[in-house]
Design a protein around this motif. Structure first.
Motif, PDB file in Angstrom:
ATOM      1  N   LEU A  87       0.833  -1.203   0.000  1.00 13.40           N
ATOM      2  CA  LEU A  87       0.000   0.000   0.000  1.00 13.40           C
ATOM      3  C   LEU A  87       0.865   1.250   0.000  1.00 13.40           C
ATOM      4  O   LEU A  87       1.795   1.379   0.799  1.00 13.40           O
ATOM      5  CB  LEU A  87      -0.886  -0.026   1.259  1.00 13.40           C
ATOM      6  CG  LEU A  87      -1.675   1.225   1.626  1.00 13.40           C
ATOM      7  CD1 LEU A  87      -2.707   1.537   0.557  1.00 13.40           C
ATOM      8  CD2 LEU A  87      -2.340   1.033   2.983  1.00 13.40           C
ATOM      9  N   ARG A  88       0.541   2.159  -0.895  1.00 14.20           N
ATOM     10  CA  ARG A  88       1.122   3.498  -0.847  1.00 14.20           C
ATOM     11  C   ARG A  88       0.094   4.440  -0.249  1.00 14.20           C
ATOM     12  O   ARG A  88      -1.056   4.460  -0.674  1.00 14.20           O
ATOM     13  CB  ARG A  88       1.521   3.983  -2.238  1.00 14.20           C
ATOM     14  CG  ARG A  88       2.759   3.293  -2.782  1.00 14.20           C
ATOM     15  CD  ARG A  88       3.337   4.040  -3.976  1.00 14.20           C
ATOM     16  NE  ARG A  88       4.588   3.433  -4.398  1.00 14.20           N
ATOM     17  CZ  ARG A  88       5.773   3.697  -3.863  1.00 14.20           C
ATOM     18  NH1 ARG A  88       5.850   4.564  -2.869  1.00 14.20           N
ATOM     19  NH2 ARG A  88       6.859   3.105  -4.299  1.00 14.20           N
ATOM     20  N   ALA A  91      -5.092   4.039   3.881  1.00 14.08           N
ATOM     21  CA  ALA A  91      -6.338   3.450   3.386  1.00 14.08           C
ATOM     22  C   ALA A  91      -7.474   3.618   4.380  1.00 14.08           C
ATOM     23  O   ALA A  91      -7.373   3.219   5.542  1.00 14.08           O
ATOM     24  CB  ALA A  91      -6.137   1.973   3.084  1.00 14.08           C
ATOM     25  N   LEU A  92      -8.580   4.175   3.888  1.00 11.55           N
ATOM     26  CA  LEU A  92      -9.853   4.202   4.602  1.00 11.55           C
ATOM     27  C   LEU A  92     -10.679   2.992   4.181  1.00 11.55           C
ATOM     28  O   LEU A  92     -10.342   2.287   3.233  1.00 11.55           O
ATOM     29  CB  LEU A  92     -10.638   5.472   4.250  1.00 11.55           C
ATOM     30  CG  LEU A  92     -10.019   6.821   4.584  1.00 11.55           C
ATOM     31  CD1 LEU A  92     -10.811   7.941   3.923  1.00 11.55           C
ATOM     32  CD2 LEU A  92      -9.998   7.026   6.091  1.00 11.55           C
ATOM     33  N   THR A  93     -11.788   2.770   4.882  1.00 12.70           N
ATOM     34  CA  THR A  93     -12.751   1.761   4.487  1.00 12.70           C
ATOM     35  C   THR A  93     -14.141   2.379   4.460  1.00 12.70           C
ATOM     36  O   THR A  93     -14.430   3.295   5.238  1.00 12.70           O
ATOM     37  CB  THR A  93     -12.741   0.553   5.441  1.00 12.70           C
ATOM     38  OG1 THR A  93     -13.835  -0.328   5.112  1.00 12.70           O
ATOM     39  CG2 THR A  93     -12.917   0.987   6.890  1.00 12.70           C
ATOM     40  N   GLN A 126      -9.307  -3.784   0.418  1.00 13.83           N
ATOM     41  CA  GLN A 126      -8.371  -4.906   0.493  1.00 13.83           C
ATOM     42  C   GLN A 126      -7.333  -4.713   1.600  1.00 13.83           C
ATOM     43  O   GLN A 126      -6.811  -5.694   2.137  1.00 13.83           O
ATOM     44  CB  GLN A 126      -7.643  -5.083  -0.847  1.00 13.83           C
ATOM     45  CG  GLN A 126      -8.565  -5.367  -2.022  1.00 13.83           C
ATOM     46  CD  GLN A 126      -8.878  -4.113  -2.815  1.00 13.83           C
ATOM     47  OE1 GLN A 126      -9.244  -3.092  -2.241  1.00 13.83           O
ATOM     48  NE2 GLN A 126      -8.746  -4.186  -4.133  1.00 13.83           N
ATOM     49  N   ALA A 127      -7.022  -3.474   1.928  1.00 15.64           N
ATOM     50  CA  ALA A 127      -6.041  -3.214   2.977  1.00 15.64           C
ATOM     51  C   ALA A 127      -6.608  -3.510   4.362  1.00 15.64           C
ATOM     52  O   ALA A 127      -5.850  -3.746   5.309  1.00 15.64           O
ATOM     53  CB  ALA A 127      -5.570  -1.764   2.902  1.00 15.64           C
ATOM     54  N   HIS A 128      -7.924  -3.497   4.490  1.00 15.84           N
ATOM     55  CA  HIS A 128      -8.561  -3.680   5.798  1.00 15.84           C
ATOM     56  C   HIS A 128      -8.984  -5.122   6.067  1.00 15.84           C
ATOM     57  O   HIS A 128      -8.940  -5.575   7.214  1.00 15.84           O
ATOM     58  CB  HIS A 128      -9.806  -2.784   5.896  1.00 15.84           C
ATOM     59  CG  HIS A 128      -9.488  -1.345   6.135  1.00 15.84           C
ATOM     60  ND1 HIS A 128      -9.560  -0.765   7.385  1.00 15.84           N
ATOM     61  CD2 HIS A 128      -9.081  -0.362   5.296  1.00 15.84           C
ATOM     62  CE1 HIS A 128      -9.215   0.514   7.299  1.00 15.84           C
ATOM     63  NE2 HIS A 128      -8.924   0.779   6.038  1.00 15.84           N
ATOM     64  N   ILE A 129      -9.380  -5.842   5.042  1.00 17.69           N
ATOM     65  CA  ILE A 129     -10.166  -7.056   5.237  1.00 17.69           C
ATOM     66  C   ILE A 129      -9.412  -8.135   6.019  1.00 17.69           C
ATOM     67  O   ILE A 129     -10.001  -8.856   6.822  1.00 17.69           O
ATOM     68  CB  ILE A 129     -10.694  -7.593   3.888  1.00 17.69           C
ATOM     69  CG1 ILE A 129     -11.814  -8.609   4.121  1.00 17.69           C
ATOM     70  CG2 ILE A 129      -9.592  -8.161   3.025  1.00 17.69           C
ATOM     71  CD1 ILE A 129     -13.067  -8.027   4.716  1.00 17.69           C
ATOM     72  N   VAL A 155      -1.998   2.118   7.319  1.00 14.51           N
ATOM     73  CA  VAL A 155      -0.927   2.997   6.837  1.00 14.51           C
ATOM     74  C   VAL A 155       0.110   2.185   6.066  1.00 14.51           C
ATOM     75  O   VAL A 155       0.684   1.229   6.598  1.00 14.51           O
ATOM     76  CB  VAL A 155      -0.264   3.746   8.007  1.00 14.51           C
ATOM     77  CG1 VAL A 155       0.833   4.678   7.488  1.00 14.51           C
ATOM     78  CG2 VAL A 155      -1.302   4.528   8.811  1.00 14.51           C
ATOM     79  N   GLY A 156       0.333   2.563   4.827  1.00 16.29           N
ATOM     80  CA  GLY A 156       1.386   1.957   4.023  1.00 16.29           C
ATOM     81  C   GLY A 156       2.581   2.905   3.935  1.00 16.29           C
ATOM     82  O   GLY A 156       3.000   3.488   4.923  1.00 16.29           O
TER      83      GLY A 156
END
Length: 264
Positions: A87-88, A91-93, A126-129, A155-156
């Motif tokens: 991740l750059r 990320a929110l969800t 996808q960053a959260h799941i 955070v990426g």
């Protein structure tokens, strides 16, 4: 864009008990075993995110400072690193809740529009799941607070200034609290890990956000963002516990470091 309405638990039954009664009993035992030397009320915590048998007691040593805040807290900002999804940025969800065995934690999107104006913030389910770094803190927060909304941020690759800008946007008043999720060194022999984690801990307490490297802490990016803001705002960081898996439930050949810090 597709979205999950309720993000289900990814690590219940592995990182922490899936049985609600067992989970609640374990979290309360961790909190009750902690002695608080001074009645400080931190604005933010830095706490580890491993399996509870490894790092639960260390996390509780910081969370215990919030035990007197049973009323009035209405928003928790939770930042953790991305372990499973490259991740750059941040990320929110769009999920409406994070689920745990203790129930659903409601999420608020009230700040999404402001955050999404930043070029390094996006909605990325996808960053959260499958990410555990946020999830493992929710049972502690659910035990401490009964009526709050969560803003979870994965955070990426992000600079201290970028993370700091997001934190400043979300800072709020005394009803808003911040949790930064991070372990420390990974998979070194016990003595080497102790030396590394002591050095990292000193840098954190001295607000040296530019002195931390990825091998020092998996949550380096959210930590450095918080330290950047703490320096701006004249806040202090105090270490309240520093151990590793060799002290809790693992062998001493290859350990993971855990530190707990209060920011006030």
């Amino acid at each position: 864009m597709s979205s999950i309405m309720i993000r289900p638990p990814a690590v219940a039954g592995t990182f922490y008990p899936a049985n609600p009664l067992e989970l609640q009993t374990m979290v309360r035992a961790f909190l009750q075993a902690t002695t608080i030397p001074t009645p400080v009320v931190p604005k933010a915590l830095i706490v580890p995110h491993a399996g509870y048998i490894y790092s639960g007691a260390i996390a509780a040593s910081a969370y215990a400072y919030w035990q007197t805040l049973t009323q009035g807290i209405n928003r928790i900002i939770l930042l953790g690193p991305s372990h499973r999804y490259p991740l750059r940025g941040i990320a929110l969800t769009n999920a409406q809740a994070y689920a745990t065995p203790l129930g659903n934690v409601p999420l608020t999107q009230s700040m999404h529009d402001s955050l999404l104006r930043l070029p390094y913030v996006s909605v990325l389910e996808q960053a959260h799941i499958a990410e555990h770094s946020l999830e493992v803190h929710l049972p502690f927060l659910q035990t401490l607070f009964h009526d709050f909304c969560l803003i979870p941020l994965v955070v990426g690759e992000a600079s201290p200034q970028q993370v700091g800008h997001v934190l400043n946007l979300l800072w709020g008043d005394e009803k808003t609290l911040i949790v930064i999720s991070s372990d420390l060194s990974h998979y070194h022999p016990y003595a080497i890990a102790q030396a590394m984690d002591t050095k990292t801990s000193q840098a954190i307490e001295q607000l040296k956000f530019d002195a931390l490297h990825y091998e020092d802490a998996c949550g380096r990016n959210p930590i450095t963002g918080l330290l950047y803001v703490a320096k701006q705002r004249g806040l202090n960081v105090k270490m309240v516990d520093l151990r590793n898996s060799g002290d809790t439930a693992g062998t001493k050949e290859r350990v993971v470091g855990y530190g707990a810090y209060i920011v006030h």
